[in-house]
Design an enzyme around this catalytic site. Sequence first.
Site, PDB file in Angstrom:
ATOM      1  N   TYR A  49       0.838  -1.207   0.000  1.00 27.44           N
ATOM      2  CA  TYR A  49       0.000   0.000   0.000  1.00 27.44           C
ATOM      3  C   TYR A  49       0.873   1.257   0.000  1.00 27.44           C
ATOM      4  O   TYR A  49       2.004   1.235   0.474  1.00 27.44           O
ATOM      5  CB  TYR A  49      -0.947   0.009   1.212  1.00 27.44           C
ATOM      6  CG  TYR A  49      -0.261  -0.093   2.557  1.00 27.44           C
ATOM      7  CD1 TYR A  49       0.216   1.046   3.213  1.00 27.44           C
ATOM      8  CD2 TYR A  49      -0.084  -1.325   3.176  1.00 27.44           C
ATOM      9  CE1 TYR A  49       0.850   0.953   4.440  1.00 27.44           C
ATOM     10  CE2 TYR A  49       0.551  -1.430   4.402  1.00 27.44           C
ATOM     11  CZ  TYR A  49       1.014  -0.279   5.024  1.00 27.44           C
ATOM     12  OH  TYR A  49       1.649  -0.375   6.234  1.00 27.44           O
TER      13      TYR A  49
ATOM     14  N   ARG B 242       4.684   0.683   0.920  1.00 26.39           N
ATOM     15  CA  ARG B 242       5.185  -0.393   1.775  1.00 26.39           C
ATOM     16  C   ARG B 242       5.097  -1.712   1.021  1.00 26.39           C
ATOM     17  O   ARG B 242       4.077  -2.003   0.386  1.00 26.39           O
ATOM     18  CB  ARG B 242       4.339  -0.534   3.053  1.00 26.39           C
ATOM     19  CG  ARG B 242       4.312   0.616   4.034  1.00 26.39           C
ATOM     20  CD  ARG B 242       5.666   1.053   4.579  1.00 26.39           C
ATOM     21  NE  ARG B 242       6.669   0.027   4.812  1.00 26.39           N
ATOM     22  CZ  ARG B 242       6.739  -0.764   5.889  1.00 26.39           C
ATOM     23  NH1 ARG B 242       5.846  -0.669   6.848  1.00 26.39           N
ATOM     24  NH2 ARG B 242       7.694  -1.648   6.032  1.00 26.39           N
TER      25      ARG B 242
ATOM     26  N   HIS C  84       3.306  -7.225  10.830  1.00 28.65           N
ATOM     27  CA  HIS C  84       3.956  -6.700  12.029  1.00 28.65           C
ATOM     28  C   HIS C  84       3.995  -7.775  13.109  1.00 28.65           C
ATOM     29  O   HIS C  84       3.007  -8.481  13.314  1.00 28.65           O
ATOM     30  CB  HIS C  84       3.180  -5.502  12.583  1.00 28.65           C
ATOM     31  CG  HIS C  84       3.124  -4.330  11.665  1.00 28.65           C
ATOM     32  ND1 HIS C  84       3.998  -3.266  11.759  1.00 28.65           N
ATOM     33  CD2 HIS C  84       2.300  -4.030  10.632  1.00 28.65           C
ATOM     34  CE1 HIS C  84       3.699  -2.368  10.830  1.00 28.65           C
ATOM     35  NE2 HIS C  84       2.666  -2.804  10.130  1.00 28.65           N
TER      36      HIS C  84
END
Lengths: 203, 245
Positions: free
Chosen positions: B150, B160, B165
Amino acid sequence: MMIPLNRRRESPSQTAGPYVHIGCVPNFCGIEGVYPHDLGDTMVNDQTKGERITVTGTTFDGTGTPLKDAMVEIWQADAAGLYNSPSEIRGTADTNFTGWGRKAGDYATGEWNFETVKPGAVPFPDGRMQAPHISFWIVARGINLGLQTRMYFPDEDNSTDPVLTRIEHQNRVPTLVAEQVDASTYRFNIRLQGEGETIFFDF
Amino acid sequence: MSNRKPAGGFFMRDTAWHPPALTPQYKTSVARSPSRALLSMPQTMSEVTGPVFGHNILGDLDNDLILNYSQDGTSAIGPRIIVYGRVVDENGRGVPGALVEVWQANAGGHYRHAKEGYIAPLDPNFGGCGRVITDDDGGYEFRTIQPGPYPWPNRVNDWRPAHIHFSIFGDGFAQRLITQMYFEGDPMIWQCPIVDTVPSREGIETLVATLDMAATLPMDARVYKFDIVLRGRRATIFENRMEGT
């Protein structure tokens, strides 16, 4: 041929980013029904021993702007100075106190609040006692490696604390001491950069 | 308690291996990076101890992002993947009982978050969070959909790479770590200002999960392997023995 050490290297850190809430405090950010509650949201119950306190604060960037997307974790001893951890060998900590808390800053103000108890004193490795303190870990968008610091209490004797007395720039020590708001409330603002920059540790 | 043992100190963190605080190509770091050096201090009980997260906190779907937010029982949309690996320390030993929390965008690159502004749509059946506690050998696995890349507001056209994460909580507070996992072969890894905060290519490559075709579930889900390394501990009983005692 020498004996190989076969060590690995720590995984490099990457920023928590602006959406850390999704993974760590999903209920806070409106993702409900996956976990019953956010981990670390409650440290005490009605049987917890010790003096109840509230620790509140805001994290500021180098321009003086509050961070509205930071996440703060704290870790502290119980009222008797014992950690609720398997590696605590000095005794058994209060089972009604977790010692660990996690809060996100408010979306509008950036402020966070912990309901906890005042920690007891814990020794330094050489046996001297440290003044009561709370360990902090701060992550956010723009922070590439989580920051470690400590909060001390303005109403305790910090004058012989082995960590505080070791600090070369004594004029920075007040950045580690909370303000007393009322009898049971302490404010610990964290300044990431610039004037009044909080001391961050490399332990 | 019979299972209690004194915790050794952690190895020194190699701060030249981690991203520095100030990384101007990642603009948000400029005002959020301490300008003073970190203050080095001996570790105390406050740093080497940490809480325990029991397996009893986990729900059945906590490690299944395909179903754990489903509103109607159907799967989240996107390429089905399983991510597995081990949490080990710098000594190479598995870290049992580590809390691994993950979060990610959906297959279109959109996060379920009030501050998300990307045009790609939400998936009503995808929340984007999962968690697992490592087994006795440090192993973990979770099932999800591959997140999309995105754009993000940094320079005018920064994107990115697809990533997940990770927040990892080992057995000591000074071991706390947040990082991100990328996907093998993604050319966008090498164009990302956040990836680029890691100083060395060697370091970045440790954050890239490997496609494990042998482990792939036929007609179901591809499998990626991602190991995480936490700070290791010294293991000597002599560390805190005081002279003369």
